[in-house]
Design a protein around this motif. Structure first.
Motif, short mmCIF file in Angstrom:
data_model
loop_
_atom_site.label_atom_id
_atom_site.label_comp_id
_atom_site.label_asym_id
_atom_site.label_seq_id
_atom_site.Cartn_x
_atom_site.Cartn_y
_atom_site.Cartn_z
N VAL A 67 -8.20 14.97 31.91
CA VAL A 67 -9.29 14.10 32.37
C VAL A 67 -9.06 12.68 31.86
CG1 VAL A 67 -11.77 13.68 32.36
CG2 VAL A 67 -10.93 16.03 32.35
N LEU A 68 -8.97 11.77 32.80
CA LEU A 68 -8.85 10.35 32.44
C LEU A 68 -10.27 9.82 32.28
CD1 LEU A 68 -6.80 7.90 32.24
CD2 LEU A 68 -7.56 7.37 34.55
N SER A 69 -10.76 9.85 31.05
CA SER A 69 -12.16 9.45 30.86
C SER A 69 -12.36 7.98 31.20
CB SER A 69 -12.60 9.76 29.42
OG SER A 69 -14.00 9.67 29.32
N CYS A 70 -11.37 7.16 30.87
CA CYS A 70 -11.46 5.74 31.23
C CYS A 70 -10.96 5.59 32.67
CB CYS A 70 -10.64 4.87 30.27
SG CYS A 70 -9.01 5.52 29.86
N GLY A 71 -11.85 5.95 33.62
CA GLY A 71 -11.45 6.01 35.03
C GLY A 71 -10.95 4.69 35.58
N HIS A 72 -11.29 3.58 34.92
CA HIS A 72 -10.80 2.29 35.42
C HIS A 72 -9.28 2.21 35.36
CE1 HIS A 72 -11.49 1.57 31.04
NE2 HIS A 72 -10.38 0.84 31.14
N ALA A 73 -8.68 3.02 34.48
CA ALA A 73 -7.21 2.97 34.34
C ALA A 73 -6.53 3.94 35.32
CB ALA A 73 -6.82 3.30 32.90
N ALA A 117 -11.53 15.33 37.42
CA ALA A 117 -12.93 14.92 37.27
C ALA A 117 -13.08 13.49 37.79
CB ALA A 117 -13.35 14.97 35.80
N THR A 118 -14.21 13.23 38.40
CA THR A 118 -14.52 11.86 38.82
C THR A 118 -14.93 11.08 37.59
OG1 THR A 118 -15.22 12.63 40.98
CG2 THR A 118 -16.05 10.49 40.28
N THR A 119 -14.29 9.96 37.37
CA THR A 119 -14.60 9.20 36.15
C THR A 119 -14.77 7.72 36.47
OG1 THR A 119 -12.22 9.15 35.69
CG2 THR A 119 -13.53 10.78 34.48
N GLY A 120 -15.38 7.06 35.56
CA GLY A 120 -15.72 5.64 35.74
C GLY A 120 -16.85 5.29 34.78
N PRO A 121 -17.96 6.03 34.85
CA PRO A 121 -18.99 5.83 33.82
C PRO A 121 -18.41 6.25 32.46
CG PRO A 121 -19.83 7.08 35.70
CD PRO A 121 -18.35 7.02 35.85
N LEU A 122 -18.23 5.30 31.59
CA LEU A 122 -17.51 5.57 30.34
C LEU A 122 -18.19 6.67 29.53
CD1 LEU A 122 -16.74 1.86 29.47
CD2 LEU A 122 -15.03 3.63 29.94
N GLY A 123 -17.41 7.47 28.87
CA GLY A 123 -17.91 8.53 28.01
C GLY A 123 -18.09 9.85 28.75
N ASP A 152 -5.33 30.86 29.33
CA ASP A 152 -4.72 30.28 28.12
C ASP A 152 -4.22 28.87 28.43
OD1 ASP A 152 -3.56 29.85 25.69
OD2 ASP A 152 -1.81 31.14 26.06
N HIS A 153 -5.13 27.94 28.54
CA HIS A 153 -4.68 26.58 28.84
C HIS A 153 -5.42 25.54 27.98
CE1 HIS A 153 -8.01 27.25 31.84
NE2 HIS A 153 -8.37 26.07 31.40
N TYR A 154 -4.83 24.37 27.92
CA TYR A 154 -5.40 23.26 27.15
C TYR A 154 -6.17 22.32 28.08
CZ TYR A 154 -2.41 24.60 23.27
OH TYR A 154 -1.83 25.29 22.25
N THR A 155 -7.12 21.64 27.49
CA THR A 155 -7.81 20.55 28.18
C THR A 155 -7.52 19.26 27.42
OG1 THR A 155 -9.58 22.04 28.89
CG2 THR A 155 -10.03 19.68 29.01
N TYR A 156 -6.92 18.31 28.12
CA TYR A 156 -6.61 17.02 27.52
C TYR A 156 -7.54 15.96 28.10
CZ TYR A 156 -2.07 19.11 26.30
OH TYR A 156 -1.07 19.92 25.80
N PHE A 157 -7.88 14.99 27.29
CA PHE A 157 -8.58 13.83 27.86
C PHE A 157 -8.09 12.55 27.21
CE2 PHE A 157 -11.27 14.90 24.21
CZ PHE A 157 -11.60 13.67 23.67
N LEU A 158 -8.26 11.48 27.95
CA LEU A 158 -7.85 10.18 27.44
C LEU A 158 -9.07 9.27 27.44
CD1 LEU A 158 -4.54 8.64 28.75
CD2 LEU A 158 -6.26 7.37 27.48
N ALA A 159 -9.40 8.76 26.29
CA ALA A 159 -10.62 7.96 26.15
C ALA A 159 -10.27 6.55 25.66
CB ALA A 159 -11.56 8.63 25.16
N SER A 160 -10.99 5.59 26.18
CA SER A 160 -10.80 4.19 25.75
C SER A 160 -11.88 3.82 24.73
CB SER A 160 -10.88 3.28 26.97
OG SER A 160 -12.17 3.39 27.54
N ASP A 161 -11.83 2.58 24.29
CA ASP A 161 -12.87 2.12 23.34
C ASP A 161 -14.26 2.34 23.91
OD1 ASP A 161 -11.17 0.88 21.25
OD2 ASP A 161 -10.57 -0.46 22.88
N GLY A 162 -14.43 1.93 25.18
CA GLY A 162 -15.75 2.07 25.81
C GLY A 162 -16.21 3.52 25.85
N ASP A 163 -15.27 4.43 26.12
CA ASP A 163 -15.62 5.85 26.14
C ASP A 163 -16.20 6.28 24.80
OD1 ASP A 163 -14.83 7.14 28.66
OD2 ASP A 163 -12.84 6.37 28.17
N LEU A 164 -15.59 5.79 23.73
CA LEU A 164 -16.02 6.24 22.40
C LEU A 164 -17.20 5.44 21.87
CD1 LEU A 164 -12.77 7.43 20.66
CD2 LEU A 164 -14.30 8.62 22.20
N MET A 165 -17.54 4.35 22.55
CA MET A 165 -18.76 3.63 22.19
C MET A 165 -19.98 4.32 22.81
SD MET A 165 -17.52 -0.22 22.97
CE MET A 165 -16.44 -1.15 21.89
#
Ligand code: TPP
Ligand code: MG
Length: 425
Positions: A67-73, A117-123, A152-165
């Protein structure tokens, strides 16, 4: 500016992502080039060495989730999907941000193959990833049998500063730590840049300590271009099974751009025709032609196709054996994965007439209880208000004595849960 630590081929593969991101945003005259450029090495290591997926079948049930949490990227994701051989063409990359295409300005699930996942709204993408990891843990606990690790699988996500704010990521990650979701692995793109400028304007969290306090396993990669460090961190994260993992990666937005690197301008605007040219020259890129994809880079990325086909067919063999050994479970799992409702799921639904006026929460509680035991995949929770908002499932809790739905998934509760939910042992 070739990096001596990388082979020429690695360099070419990574810079293909960077140049596609620059070119697509430049052509669209809008979008977010800098973060995709900076994270190209991370995507390359993840897609090439760790993520288990099959480009020919994006919906294969036991694939890893990303999941690319920072959908802008999203140009990072579109580039990785196109390059690794999903049904997404270079022409569609060239159509980035145009009306009616499968490459909109923020990634959308159900539109672009491989977007989970549809992403864009940070977090919120971080929250989605936690949900996916809960689903994986629940399915594994309910359906795996000794010698049959069918889920038996992993879930990865990538979060930016805004995601973690954003508050939602704090809450979701706290829960992930509490639930000890060991197959959840997050990356934090620690680039010190947000739209308004340096993160120090508003953000002084020690994110590593915060996640440690949540009960996560935390690692730091000091240089987002260090492929070995990224690879080692991913390996170590997968090795920690009793906690979720966060890998904090220090990156430099728009890496390689002589005038835009480390600037907020590189967040959400094209670099500019001249700067794109200077960046390509700086990267030692072989062509100034937009959307140039070197054959060797494409061929190397596309090894993912054979690898993915092999991974899926290996799993299908296990699945066939499982279905023979546990036919009832096989049918039930297939139903759930297909998103089909069980026969008679609504048989006990109450009918409310004009004389049954009641609080909506009371009506909701009756409806939930009418479907919960027939719909074992139902997972829910309550913000510490299960009793008052009527989300308790009567007789359905971990010890069998009622309680909120959420603990259903807790491993210790599975035996009771299995019996209650009519699954064979
Ligand atoms: C909930 C929410 N609030 C605001 C925005 C608008 N927005 C988009 S990106 C961004 C922050 C950019 O900084 P960062 O997340 O660090 O991304 P980077 O520039 O490093 O890629 C903001 C505020 C949003 N997408 N979602
Ligand atoms: Mg940032």
């Amino acid at each position: 500016m070739p990096d001596p630590r990388h082979s020429a081929l690695d360099q070419l593969c990574i810079n293909t992502v960077r140049t596609l991101a620059m070119d697509a945003v430049q052509q669209a005259e809008s979008g977010h080039p800098g973060t995709a450029m900076a994270l190209a090495p991370l995507a390359y290591v993840l897609w090439q060495r760790h993520l288990r997926y099959n480009p020919a079948n994006p919906d294969w049930a036991d694939r890893d989730r990303f999941v690319l949490s920072c959908g802008h990227a999203c140009m990072l994701l579109y580039s990785a999907l196109y390059l690794s051989g999903y049904d997404l063409s270079l022409d569609e990359i060239k159509q980035f941000r145009q009306w009616g295409t499968r490459t909109p300005g923020h990634s959308e699930h159900g539109l672009t193959p491989g977007v989970e996942a549809t992403t864009g709204p940070l977090g919120q993408g971080t929250g989605n990833a936690v949900g996916m990891a809960i689903a994986e843990a629940q399915l594994a606990a309910l359906f795996n049998r000794p010698g049959h690790e069918i889920i038996d699988h992993y879930t990865y996500f990538l979060a930016s500063d805004g995601d973690l704010m954003e508050g939602i990521s704090h809450e979701a990650c706290s829960l992930a730590g509490h639930l000890k979701l060991g197959k959840l692995i997050g990356f934090y793109d620690d680039n010190h840049i947000t739209i308004d400028g340096d993160t120090s304007l508003t953000f002084s969290d020690d994110t590593g300590k915060r996640f440690e306090a949540y009960g996560w396993h935390v690692q730091h990669v000091a240089d987002g271009n260090d492929l070995d460090a990224l690879d080692n961190a991913m390996r170590a994260a997968k090795g920690v099974a009793d906690r979720p993992s966060l890998v904090i990666v220090r990156t430099h937005i728009a890496w390689g751009s002589p005038h835009k690197q480390d600037t907020a301008e590189a967040h959400g605007a094209p670099l500019g025709v001249e700067e794109v040219k200077l960046t390509k020259q700086n990267l030692g890129w072989p062509s100034l032609e937009p959307f140039h994809v070197p054959d060797e880079a494409l061929a190397h990325w596309r090894r993912a196709q054979a690898r993915g086909a092999g991974l899926e067919s290996e799993w299908r063999k296990k699945w066939d054996v499982y279905r023979k050994a546990h036919p009832e479970l096989g049918v039930e799992l297939e139903r759930r994965l297909a998103g089909k409702l069980p026969d008679g799921w609504d048989a006990a639904l109450p009918a409310f007439g004009p004389k049954d006026a009641q609080a909506t929460r009371a009506a909701s509680g009756k409806v939930l209880n009418a479907i919960a035991l027939k719909l074992p995949e139902l997972i829910g929770g309550s913000a510490d208000l299960a009793g008052s908002n009527n989300t308790d499932i009567k007789g359905g809790g971990p010890g069998g004595g009622g309680g909120p739905q959420l603990p259903f998934w807790c491993p210790g509760a599975w035996d009771g849960c299995r019996r209650k939910r009519h699954l064979p042992a």
